[in-house]
Design a protein around this motif. Structure first.
Motif, PDB file in Angstrom:
ATOM      1  N   CYS B 273       0.837  -1.196   0.000  1.00 32.49           N
ATOM      2  CA  CYS B 273       0.000   0.000   0.000  1.00 32.49           C
ATOM      3  C   CYS B 273       0.870   1.244   0.000  1.00 32.49           C
ATOM      4  CB  CYS B 273      -0.871   0.038   1.260  1.00 32.49           C
ATOM      5  SG  CYS B 273      -1.905  -1.416   1.463  1.00 32.49           S
ATOM      6  N   VAL B 274       0.323   2.322  -0.550  1.00 32.35           N
ATOM      7  CA  VAL B 274       0.966   3.635  -0.419  1.00 32.35           C
ATOM      8  C   VAL B 274       0.041   4.520   0.417  1.00 32.35           C
ATOM      9  CG1 VAL B 274       2.248   3.510  -2.588  1.00 32.35           C
ATOM     10  CG2 VAL B 274      -0.052   4.510  -2.570  1.00 32.35           C
ATOM     11  N   SER B 275       0.619   5.546   0.963  1.00 32.87           N
ATOM     12  CA  SER B 275      -0.183   6.463   1.760  1.00 32.87           C
ATOM     13  C   SER B 275      -1.127   7.240   0.848  1.00 32.87           C
ATOM     14  CB  SER B 275       0.742   7.439   2.491  1.00 32.87           C
ATOM     15  OG  SER B 275      -0.031   8.432   3.132  1.00 32.87           O
ATOM     16  N   SER B 276      -2.370   7.395   1.296  1.00 31.45           N
ATOM     17  CA  SER B 276      -3.334   8.164   0.515  1.00 31.45           C
ATOM     18  C   SER B 276      -4.368   8.729   1.474  1.00 31.45           C
ATOM     19  CB  SER B 276      -4.006   7.264  -0.523  1.00 31.45           C
ATOM     20  OG  SER B 276      -4.907   8.002  -1.296  1.00 31.45           O
ATOM     21  N   ASN B 279      -4.711   7.366   4.952  1.00 32.14           N
ATOM     22  CA  ASN B 279      -4.857   5.919   5.038  1.00 32.14           C
ATOM     23  C   ASN B 279      -3.799   5.252   4.186  1.00 32.14           C
ATOM     24  OD1 ASN B 279      -7.175   5.903   6.711  1.00 32.14           O
ATOM     25  ND2 ASN B 279      -8.396   6.525   4.934  1.00 32.14           N
ATOM     26  N   TRP B 280      -3.846   3.937   4.136  1.00 32.46           N
ATOM     27  CA  TRP B 280      -2.965   3.180   3.253  1.00 32.46           C
ATOM     28  C   TRP B 280      -3.837   2.550   2.179  1.00 32.46           C
ATOM     29  CZ3 TRP B 280       2.143   3.771   3.662  1.00 32.46           C
ATOM     30  CH2 TRP B 280       2.659   4.240   4.872  1.00 32.46           C
ATOM     31  N   TYR B 304       6.295   1.846   0.816  1.00 35.07           N
ATOM     32  CA  TYR B 304       5.170   0.908   0.783  1.00 35.07           C
ATOM     33  C   TYR B 304       4.925   0.342   2.181  1.00 35.07           C
ATOM     34  CZ  TYR B 304       6.029   0.877  -4.255  1.00 35.07           C
ATOM     35  OH  TYR B 304       6.201   1.251  -5.550  1.00 35.07           O
ATOM     36  N   LEU B 305       3.687   0.097   2.462  1.00 33.53           N
ATOM     37  CA  LEU B 305       3.346  -0.614   3.690  1.00 33.53           C
ATOM     38  C   LEU B 305       2.851  -2.000   3.295  1.00 33.53           C
ATOM     39  CD1 LEU B 305       2.909  -0.362   6.840  1.00 33.53           C
ATOM     40  CD2 LEU B 305       0.493  -0.103   6.260  1.00 33.53           C
ATOM     41  N   PRO B 316      -1.470  -3.990   8.734  1.00 34.17           N
ATOM     42  CA  PRO B 316      -0.039  -4.049   8.394  1.00 34.17           C
ATOM     43  C   PRO B 316       0.575  -5.385   8.807  1.00 34.17           C
ATOM     44  CG  PRO B 316      -0.442  -2.537  10.227  1.00 34.17           C
ATOM     45  CD  PRO B 316      -1.781  -2.962   9.729  1.00 34.17           C
ATOM     46  N   PRO B 320       6.662   0.055   7.311  1.00 39.56           N
ATOM     47  CA  PRO B 320       6.782   0.663   5.975  1.00 39.56           C
ATOM     48  C   PRO B 320       8.212   0.503   5.472  1.00 39.56           C
ATOM     49  CG  PRO B 320       5.758   2.196   7.534  1.00 39.56           C
ATOM     50  CD  PRO B 320       6.266   1.042   8.341  1.00 39.56           C
ATOM     51  N   TRP B 367       4.856   6.162  12.735  1.00 41.93           N
ATOM     52  CA  TRP B 367       4.268   4.832  12.485  1.00 41.93           C
ATOM     53  C   TRP B 367       5.045   3.815  13.320  1.00 41.93           C
ATOM     54  CZ3 TRP B 367      -0.159   3.505  10.149  1.00 41.93           C
ATOM     55  CH2 TRP B 367      -0.397   2.147   9.952  1.00 41.93           C
TER      56      TRP B 367
END
Lengths: 361, 420
Positions: B273-276, B279-280, B304-305, B316, B320, B367
């Motif tokens: 996931c990327v941060s957006s 959120n992820w 990336y997470l 998670p 990250p 995080w």
């Protein structure tokens, strides 16, 4: 000239590096070369300059046109320095002459700057010039030849009115004997105000370059740019520019507060530099970078541009950088490629020793 | 190959991949008209070099929709833009497909425009006819249909999430001499568009992935792979669609990334996931196998997470990580034993409104492996804000509690913030 340079191996990816002693196509010795071969290249090469002097930089890169607008057609500021204050009757004839343009169009030669809009009829420029770009580091008491011009764009047709700080000849920029003076003084120094001297106090800390006045400018004496060089100014309500300045270890800061009854500036930058080439010194500060108005067409599509510049570098270690963007590079030209054989950036020792004239407005 | 045979192949291709949720609205006449009109388009001089595989994906598929006068949109656009062929005479020096895009862009711009932020977006071609403006996704839909109707081989591409700013993006790409060129209807031409345009400060919005929409269902998509399993697992809604392919490799700089996965985990798939928007958001998936999950063609220089999808949410499964330019991975596990002070200038990389504002309250978080751990809050008294006792090597997030929504994780190195 003896030069030695070394290479940061970890940064060199798909890049052709021209090592010591290689000759580029123009016959000059190259100190460092980055040849761009692909999209998304992001690399740097270290090089060393053994002696102070002038060096040639060539950068062949992709620069996209925006709605082209010459700098003088938008609100813009011109800064002129005669560092040795020799009052030479030409400008650019001596190696110490420097000029910089800062425009709302976003094209500003070797100047870091910020604009801050202050409502409908006011804004501020805050500019920062490194000593590297100015070619000298002053000490308190130094007096440099200096002048500045502000072009007011009220959206009329043709070239707009312009104001200077000291000179009263429209072509003063060709004649440094018409300049006023900038005097570098220590912090919190008491001075007797003189019309032809802009006092620039020393600050221990760099102002934050955000378009706002902060404490670093506290001891600066304000000056107005109000001599009409040409065009019709309709009094203070038409345009008022108040200038303050300070200097620090890093460079010179100039802050301009502008009130204008009719603010007109280019809505977008005149270009987008999408392949970027630049040089940093040992501290990581940018000492040279490509800017729009330096670049000339390099054949093929109009976005193919080449910059040839001659710059002064002090002895020391430097890094040459080049970053290409997502498209239009030698592995996938989007449109007609440039006619030059070389695409990328290189620094070389010039064969001739006469510096080129500084860029004029 | 005889045209009738090709038409049969085209019918078969469309039926095999027909959207299941549109079956109840199936209109046989439009379906057959579409076949006929697409073959008319294929005969245009600039389209004749396309092979059937290119034709079936880039010309043939079309929304089965009529206008207010009960005319199939493909037929209407074909007539409306028939002038293009004559106009080409003015552009003899240029590739004809690029010229057509130029001519169509000019014509489109008289009628339609891109506008972001509007709550009402055209959902179909009828919607465009009445609203006349839409965002990049809507514009790519309209442009694709206009150009396909006149035989220009065009696809829709998108990045589901930018890698270093919030949001996503859509554009079109057109096939010219075997290469896809991105462009945006009404705005830019093939060969001119920079999807990741660098601003004058050098900041560049990075695409995390580049996907190209297809009409054919992608058998390698998560939806299809999961459906083939004896016991499919629950997958995120974003992956219910199987009609796209990953074209990142060759467009953006990518590396493969392998993560360790605890063999005791029951999940079959892992996600990156990327941060957006705080959120992820998933941008890639991989099958878990032998305690690892290998993700192909991941954009380098992105955080990336790693996550799994459980109970309808992402959890998670590691810290990250930065996928570096050379393919190595730097894990961002905060070291709470090595503390330092940080001085921060902004909360997001976008514009002046993201700078520290005197008088606003700020919350700094890190995080910690499972979520954002609050490290402290304070009110800004200067245009910078400092926090002490901040763990090294952490991914940080600065929130303005007084106003605004734009925030983005960053790392802090050598006194500077790097936004991810």
């Amino acid at each position: 000239m003896t030069v030695r340079f070394f290479l940061n191996i970890s940064l060199v990816v798909s890049t052709m590096i021209c090592l010591w002693g290689c000759n580029s196509g123009n016959g000059r010795d190259s100190l460092a070369v980055i040849e761009c071969t692909k999209n998304y290249l992001d690399t740097a090469v270290s090089f060393r300059v053994e002696t102070d002097g002038y060096y040639d930089v060539q950068c062949s890169a992709e620069i996209l046109d925006k709605d082209f607008k010459p700098e003088w057609q938008g609100e813009c500021l011109g800064l002129y320095f005669d560092v040795n204050n020799d009052k030479d009757r030409t400008f650019g004839g001596q190696q110490d002459d420097r000029s910089f343009n800062i425009s709302m169009s976003g094209d500003s030669s070797r100047v870091k700057y910020r604009f801050l809009t202050k409502g409908k009829n006011a804004y501020a420029f805050e500019c920062f010039l490194t000593w590297q770009n100015l070619g000298s580091f002053p000490k308190p008491g130094d007096l440099w030849g200096f002048d500045m011009v502000f072009a007011d764009n009220d959206g009329r047709s043709g070239r707009e009115p312009s104001l200077s700080w000291h000179a009263d000849d429209v072509e003063f920029w060709m004649n440094s004997s018409l300049f006023g003076n900038m005097k570098f003084i220590g912090p919190a120094t008491l001075v007797a105000e003189m019309d032809d001297v802009m006092y620039c106090p020393r600050s221990n800390t760099d102002p934050i370059l955000d378009g706002m006045l902060d404490k670093s400018y506290d001891y600066s004496l304000q000056k107005s740019i109000n001599r009409v060089l040409k065009g019709n100014m309709e009094g203070d309500s038409d345009c008022q520019v108040i200038v303050t300045s300070c200097w620090t270890e890093s460079g010179l800061f100039i802050y301009c507060d502008v009130k204008d009854d009719s603010l007109v500036f280019s809505p977008t930058p005149i270009c987008n530099i999408v392949d970027r080439g630049w040089i940093t010194d040992e501290t990581g500060d940018i000492v040279w970078e490509v800017f729009c108005s330096q670049a000339t067409h390099a054949d093929g599509a109009s976005r193919n541009r080449v910059v040839n510049d001659r710059i002064k570098l002090a002895a020391g270690n430097y890094q040459l950088h080049f970053v290409s963007d997502e498209s239009h590079s030698p592995d996938s030209w989007d449109v007609e490629p440039p006619g030059l054989g070389f695409y990328g950036i290189k620094v070389s020792s010039p064969k001739d020793v006469v510096p080129r004239k500084s860029r004029l407005p | 190959m005889p045209e009738d045979h090709l038409k049969k192949k085209a019918v078969l291709f469309l039926i095999e991949n027909y959207p299941l949720d549109e079956l109840d609205q199936f209109d046989k006449k439009i379906f057959l008209d579409n076949i006929e009109l697409s073959f008319v388009a294929w005969k245009k001089p600039w389209a004749t070099s396309l092979n059937f595989d290119q034709f079936k994906e880039l010309i043939l598929p079309f929304a089965m929709e009529k206008d207010a006068d009960n005319v199939f949109w493909r037929e209407r656009f074909l007539k409306e833009f028939s002038f293009v062929e004559d106009s080409l005479d003015f552009y003899r020096e240029e590739n004809s497909i690029r010229s057509i895009c130029r001519i169509v862009n000019i014509a489109m711009a008289r009628k339609y425009k891109i506008e972001f932020g509007s709550s009402i977006q055209p959902k179909n071609l009828m919607g465009w006819d009445s609203i006349r403006k839409g965002d990049c996704q809507s514009m790519s839909f309209l442009t694709l249909h206009i150009l396909r109707s006149i035989g220009v081989p065009v696809a829709e591409e998108f990045t589901p999430h930018w890698a270093n700013v919030n949001g996503r993006h859509y554009w079109n790409s057109v096939l010219i001499d075997g290469r896809y060129y991105p462009f945006i209807g009404t705005e830019s031409l093939p060969g001119d568009l920079k999807v990741e345009l660098v601003d004058f400060t050098g900041f560049c919005q990075k695409r995390s992935k580049v996907f190209r929409r297809t009409y054919e269902r992608n058998k390698q998509s998560l939806f299809e792979v999961n459906a083939q399993l004896a016991q499919p697992e629950r997958i995120p809604r974003a992956y219910f669609d199987s009609k796209y392919i990953d074209v990142s490799n060759g467009i953006i700089p990518v590396k493969d990334l392998t993560i360790d996965v605890n063999v005791d985990r029951s999940n079959l798939f892992s996600y990156l996931c990327v941060s957006s928007h705080k959120n992820w958001a998933p941008v890639s998936w991989a099958k878990n196998a032998n305690g690892a999950a290998r993700f192909s063609d991941m954009r380098s220089e992105v955080v990336y997470l790693p996550a799994e999808f459980k109970n309808s949410a992402f959890s998670p499964i590691g810290f990250p990580m930065i996928l570096q330019k050379d393919g190595s991975v730097k894990t961002l596990a905060p070291n709470f034993k090595a503390l330092r002070s940080v001085t921060l200038l902004r909360k997001y990389p976008y514009d002046e409104t993201n700078l520290i504002k005197i008088g606003d309250s700020y919350l700094l978080s890190c995080w910690d492996g499972s979520g954002w751990k609050e490290l402290g809050s304070k009110t800004a008294t200067e245009k910078v804000i400092s926090f002490d006792n901040i763990p090294e090597n952490g991914l940080l997030l600065l929130q303005d509690l007084s106003r605004g929504k734009q925030e983005r994780p960053f790392t802090y190195t050598d006194g500077a913030q790097y936004f991810w």
